[in-house]
Design an enzyme around this catalytic site. Structure first.
Site, PDB file in Angstrom:
ATOM      1  N   ASP B 128       0.802  -1.225   0.000  1.00  0.00           N
ATOM      2  CA  ASP B 128       0.000   0.000   0.000  1.00  0.00           C
ATOM      3  C   ASP B 128       0.833   1.272   0.000  1.00  0.00           C
ATOM      4  OD1 ASP B 128      -2.302  -1.504   0.044  1.00  0.00           O
ATOM      5  OD2 ASP B 128      -2.490  -1.453   2.224  1.00  0.00           O
ATOM      6  N   ARG B 163     -20.415   1.828 -21.182  1.00  0.00           N
ATOM      7  CA  ARG B 163     -20.806   1.330 -19.877  1.00  0.00           C
ATOM      8  C   ARG B 163     -19.791   1.895 -18.857  1.00  0.00           C
ATOM      9  NH1 ARG B 163     -20.269  -4.993 -19.983  1.00  0.00           N
ATOM     10  NH2 ARG B 163     -22.404  -5.154 -20.721  1.00  0.00           N
ATOM     11  N   GLY B 171      -5.949  -0.862  -0.893  1.00  0.00           N
ATOM     12  CA  GLY B 171      -5.744   0.394  -0.186  1.00  0.00           C
ATOM     13  C   GLY B 171      -6.812   0.596   0.865  1.00  0.00           C
ATOM     14  N   ARG B 172      -6.583   0.043   2.036  1.00  0.00           N
ATOM     15  CA  ARG B 172      -7.586   0.165   3.095  1.00  0.00           C
ATOM     16  C   ARG B 172      -7.570   1.544   3.738  1.00  0.00           C
ATOM     17  NH1 ARG B 172      -6.089  -4.831   4.819  1.00  0.00           N
ATOM     18  NH2 ARG B 172      -7.609  -6.398   4.186  1.00  0.00           N
ATOM     19  N   HIS B 272      -6.378 -10.152  -5.032  1.00  0.00           N
ATOM     20  CA  HIS B 272      -5.049 -10.679  -4.726  1.00  0.00           C
ATOM     21  C   HIS B 272      -4.080 -10.701  -5.896  1.00  0.00           C
ATOM     22  CE1 HIS B 272      -7.254 -11.937  -1.178  1.00  0.00           C
ATOM     23  NE2 HIS B 272      -6.087 -12.030  -0.585  1.00  0.00           N
ATOM     24  N   VAL B 273      -4.571 -10.594  -7.142  1.00  0.00           N
ATOM     25  CA  VAL B 273      -3.609 -10.568  -8.247  1.00  0.00           C
ATOM     26  C   VAL B 273      -2.646  -9.387  -8.119  1.00  0.00           C
ATOM     27  CG1 VAL B 273      -4.964 -11.812  -9.974  1.00  0.00           C
ATOM     28  CG2 VAL B 273      -5.225  -9.345  -9.775  1.00  0.00           C
TER      29      VAL B 273
END
Lengths: 342, 342, 342, 342
Positions: B128, B163, B171-172, B272-273
């Site tokens: 992060d 669309r 990024g928490r 997770h990638v």
């Protein structure tokens, strides 16, 4: 306010990202209009322009190359060059000029700005990362990624055949691409222009690598030279940029390694693939920020300045200072890499 | 001298590059020997070790993950944790410990070093990029590249179907990945945890993008939150790291955009990638340099220090200081990106 | 039942995937045991073996190269070659042999099987895709992807400088890589070994491209030759495989284009990067299926057979037939591509 | 002769390559002119056209999406649909129509051609590879490569944390993407719509993987369903294509695995990144050949035909036949993959 933009010198991923960011910010935040000059300094010298507005910069962020074209034209050596540039800027009502380029392009911008009062702002561009006033230039990270991927691939073919692979990367005067890609790719030797190499020492590293049953990868900058002066240049001709062609060190070195160690050796010259195509995320981010800050410099009438990266900040430095000195690899940094040789 | 090494916290490309560099330099230049501790602090706590020598680190540079395993074990909350760690260090004759990890892992290292005299050197690791003492952490550039490539791909599917595409990235608590990949990918809105977003404003950007006949991409950090407090978390459960799961903002936002603008919207959660697989060249270079400098710090007995990047230099900072404050996105930097919204 | 496995000839992404699939299926479904022979036919000739079981094949699927090593050793020209191979197979109690390789390696397998009763099953491998009995060989798709990516990158640098870029790709005797990557990369000329090219015609294509203000990319297989016999080979020496080195056509052509058209031209020789590194998904899938079907052939005692792809099916063909004839590019297929030249 | 071109249905890398090849060959070899119809069948239905000539198709080969736009409009259910289409073809003097699309788009082309005498040629397009008349459709190889790269990355994060990772890939009715990417990525279980899976069996594979100290990757097609009927769909709403949303199986399965095995499990839903962006080399080659052969079919007035890949040949098949039956995964092919489960 009308702003002219030009891109000069060799191709470099990120040029379009600078142009797009400058136009987006100039138009949307300050109401500027833009004129694109074609093919570097040839554009303002000969009055060749292209429209440059928001539709013109749509979709160009991920594209390599430059929508404005490029050249190595030097208006200061052209007959009446400065006068013609001033006339064309007047003709197209251009109030300020953003010049995106390397040492040569920015050197012209510095003199036009400082000596002739042409209002220029510079954006540094060199794939080789050898401009002293900025931590990084865009295009460099892309080149290093491409070279590193190639080295990754070459490891397996080296191992399968127990063969030396010499990888020649860009870097005529500075070894940044060689150093970074060599470290990232796990090379067993990295040779840079800043420090003449000893072929015997390189052969020693090669042999010590074979002793542990692995095959060595040698990364060599195109401008690296052996200590003993044995190297015969393949080709003494001048390239389009007026430099003597120094290509050939990779091939020469592979033959020399074969001759001295008896191990089979092959060369891969990465060449132009290092400077084309879509920019890495880092280069897009850096180029975008340079474009935004170039417009801020225009707004502040900070002519004669160049934008530069320092840590994570974009700052302004005098153009003249920025182009005065080549940023070469610090010997201590190179020494640090030595632990991986052999 | 025997050096222990451990890796703690979430997966992050570059961990193996740090380990390899430290072992190569320690063994070859200073004659150190190494002990690998398994699974973060659980290793020294429970005495789980793996052999760590030059053959063990061959070929790991380009590999994601960590050959040492990882965990979120906190020895300071374990019964007799400090004593058991000291006993195990003594048992394995480990003289110094290199702890590679994020806020939590390094916070333990800081206290063990400062309060209990355990000789620790820290290497910062967070995908992060939210550790305040260093310009960048390794893994971040890889994550940004992956997210940018995904955004590149999503542009074309957005355009073909006119669309809205909402891309949720990691990024928490800090929006660095969203900011960098959003800028690099040409997003039409970037939403970060540092600044609550106004759904109506986001919908305005979406609509202005459709007006010029382009389809918008909205990049949202997983920790971003709307201003109006309307968001209902999909899932209030705790994840393995003890944090409340905040995933779901992307899906929520797409539905909200559909509801308010009538435009079709879809979400992609990169997940997770972003944190697995081979590191980018920049991350391999940074991780390698961190590994080399960590060994220098051990040699200088600079315990309680963490290595950090400042500009292009690797420096030492106090562990305690480095883990005291989260590095969030500067509001001015975020404002700079605003010119591309809409 | 004990099965021997060997890999011969040049490096090719997917070799490890074949080995892994054969071992997984052989061990798990039929209870076979395996012996790996080192370095192609040198392994059974000199009795060099490596253990080959399920732990040995873990994690190798995505890796380029071959865990068994490779060589160009021809046991049929070695003193007592056949007898020594039979002795070593007996010594290691090997009941059947899976030989993975190209024309040479499989030619040996065909003769050993048909003339000397050595129970061999063949798996075709050639990066050049020039084996006649199979629609595709693994490694080819990876090479084409790498070459195509390089051409993508070169387009932008060609455009920025309005310069001809000649890309030399692999293909000594067949132009498959040139044809596929040239079509996929949008080349303006594709030159293959199957059909001598007319330099004047190539220059015509180059000039017509410049007329529409685009810069041309010329893709040339390393084995392509001009019609007029003017080409002087750079180097008449033999490479490690006993072939005359034909490299140099790319560089020769660029100079010839410069001389005739007056346009600046540059060459990029992709070289070994085309054959190293991780296989594409298609190649992993194809190699995996070949490995599975090779074991089926062993189970059926279908010695003297080679596995081959026909449409989406894997079938068996006689080894002798499979190696009898080179699969070159069909003139009609090449003509089809001609619409994109110029 | 004037040829109309339209692209219908979901986004798919390679659409632009078809359009470019058809226009290049049609204009240059046969002197045809072209009309692009916007947004699938909506274009000829509502008379929405875009110019389509050689400049319009320059540079589009590597770009994802479609320059013609797409839609799911079905003219056969529209009031007076057939008459309006015929009127618009007459109005724009279009003599033949190339329809590029999947089952729905081509189904319309089949009926228009066979029942109403509208001269149509079809080009098959489905990312899912589930059209029965062709070995492969373009877009599929790109999707499989993207999914495989994601699986490669997820392996390392799975290993570092000893955690189950469930990867949900595209495939509502056919498991081709799951099967190919699962095989290529080394998945430990592959679940496809063609065969209901047994959650207990999947958990058995998961546990056997952990026993050898590796972390499992489970690849699941979005349309896969459990045997026991326990699965509760997250969302019963209809998507823009009129299908019930079946997304959610990945998330459901991860929770079920956690509940039954006690192992931590996470889901990654790859989603739209699989269908956007630049096509793989194979897809560019296939799409280009389809475009060339579609023009040949027009020249031969082979209306009612669709181009298709058989082995390495492009052939013609009746449109009606081609769209009659879904190509699902052959049970024997799926069984072949079973050796890698667990």
């Amino acid at each position: 306010m009308r702003v002219g933009v030009l891109t000069g010198g060799g191709d470099c991923p990120g040029l379009n990202a600078v142009i797009r960011a400058a136009v987006r910010k100039g138009v949307q935040e300050y109401g500027y209009t833009f004129t694109g000059f074609r093919d570097g300094w040839r554009g303002p010298l000969e009055g060749q322009v292209v429209p440059l507005d928001i539709p013109a910069v749509r979709g160009i962020l991920p594209r390599g190359g430059t929508i404005l074209g490029s050249s190595r034209t030097n208006p200061l050596t052209a007959v009446d060059g400065v006068r013609r540039i001033k006339e064309n800027l007047a003709k197209y009502e251009v109030d300020a000029l953003i010049a995106i380029g390397g040492e040569d392009t920015l050197g012209v911008a510095a003199r036009l700005s400082d000596e002739y009062g042409v209002p220029c702002v510079g954006v540094p561009k060199t794939i080789d990362n050898d401009l002293s006033a900025t931590d990084y230039t865009f295009g460099f990270d892309t080149a290093v990624n491409i070279a590193t991927e190639a080295i990754d691939r070459l490891h397996t073919t080296a191992e399968s055949h127990m063969r030396v692979l010499v990888v020649e990367v860009m870097g005529r005067h500075a070894g940044w691409i060689a150093l970074h890609s060599g470290l990232a790719g796990g090379a067993n030797a990295i040779l840079i222009p800043e420090q003449r190499f000893d072929v015997a020492e390189v052969c020693g590293w090669v042999e010590s690598r074979f002793k542990v049953r692995y095959a060595p990868i040698v990364v060599v900058a195109e401008g690296a030279m052996p200590k003993d002066g044995q190297m015969v240049l393949k080709d003494g001709s001048l390239d389009s940029f007026g430099h003597v062609r120094l290509s050939g060190v990779g091939e020469w070195l592979a033959k020399e390694i074969e001759r001295r160690t008896g191990q089979e050796a092959r060369t891969t010259v990465l060449g132009h693939v290092q400077r084309g195509g879509t920019p890495s995320a880092f280069d897009r981010w850096l180029a975008t920020r340079f474009g935004l800050h170039a417009i801020e410099a225009v707004r502040d009438q900070a002519y004669g300045a160049m934008v530069a990266l320092r840590g994570t900040d974009v700052v302004r430095v005098p153009l003249a200072e920025a182009t005065a000195k080549l940023k070469t690899v610090d010997p201590r940094l190179y020494a640090e890499a030595g632990v991986f040789f052999g």
